[in-house]
Write an enzyme that holds these catalytic residues in place. Structure first.
Site: not given
Length: 287
Positions: A183, A242
């Protein structure tokens, strides 16, 4: 937040020996939704005996915003904590059923709201079971008496997108992303439709699973080496990010254990940054 906090953890042995103390509360901070790792599943509700359900995703999350898992308001925390029968001088031990996943998020919430004696059970429920301590199939009920804790938000625990943008331009802070390598590199599609892929410009990547040893945090010396090798010894100020502010808290606690005292959470994280085309991103790693 002026000093490092290597004492934010307690062991299962410590909890077993102290959980009968009248002013100690054990809180279950488990989340129904687990992302970024394969969830541990249970055949039935399994909890530490006499623990209270925090209802983290409901009572300790501001659900009125468009962003997922938004930090709660002080008023929310006051109401939820008092409803649980918790007083300002009590001691809290937080755990979750994944080992170390959402309990650090709960710890950051309580600490940022001025609660003093709050700890994370290292290894959580899986370690408790592995150490052959008893479990129950239902949570305890809150005390009938209302608690007296009043939350006062200490804003230095969090940073805004504006502050993160300034940090990318000044280099005054090291921004560390807890998402998976795929990611972070933009090689895996984001879970939210229309979300950009990549990472905050100039940020580093430290997947949250890397700071864990199975269900527990790695030792302080190992964590220190990990952070220093990533950002260098002259980068004492860290901003953790995050996907939506949950697993960044794992890195925040790990950094505190490692001896970093100036650590802050970017709560909006990629859910906010990745959705705003005005904010700069890098599609590939800078490491």
């Amino acid at each position: 937040m002026s000093t490092s906090d290597k004492s934010c953890l307690v062991t299962t042995k410590w909890l077993a020996e102290h959980k009968s103390q009248p002013n100690l509360h054990v809180l279950d901070a488990s989340m129904k939704k687990v992302a970024g790792r394969t969830p541990l599943e249970y055949n039935e509700l399994t909890v530490i005996p006499n623990s209270l359900d925090m209802a983290l995703e409901k009572n300790f999350t501001d659900t009125s915003t468009s962003l997922p898992n938004t930090f709660p308001t002080a008023e929310q925390v006051t109401l939820a904590t008092q409803t649980l029968g918790i007083n300002k001088d009590d001691t809290l031990v937080l755990y979750d059923n994944q080992g170390i996943y959402s309990s650090p998020r709960a710890w950051v919430i309580f600490k940022s709201m001025g609660f003093k004696q709050v700890y994370i059970l290292d290894g959580g429920l899986p370690q408790w079971l592995a150490d052959s301590y008893p479990a129950d199939t239902e949570h305890a009920r809150p005390k009938s008496a209302r608690g007296n804790f009043v939350a006062k938000f200490e804003k230095e625990w969090l940073v805004t997108a504006k502050q993160v943008l300034a940090a990318t331009q000044s280099g005054a802070s090291s921004i560390i992303d807890a998402r998976s390598r795929e990611r972070y590199l933009g090689q895996k599609e984001e879970p939210h439709k229309g979300m950009r892929s990549g990472h905050i410009r100039g940020s580093f990547n430290l997947p949250f699973l890397d700071v864990l040893d199975d269900n527990r945090f790695k030792k302080s010396a190992e964590l220190e080496d990990m952070f220093v090798s990533l950002v260098g010894p002259k980068s004492p100020h860290l901003v953790l990010t995050c996907g939506s502010g949950i697993t960044a808290c794992i890195l925040l606690v790990a950094a505190r254990i490692a001896g970093f005292s100036e650590v802050q959470l970017y709560d909006g994280s990629w859910s906010e940054w990745g959705a705003n085309p005005q904010l700069p991103i890098d599609p590939i790693s800078n490491i």
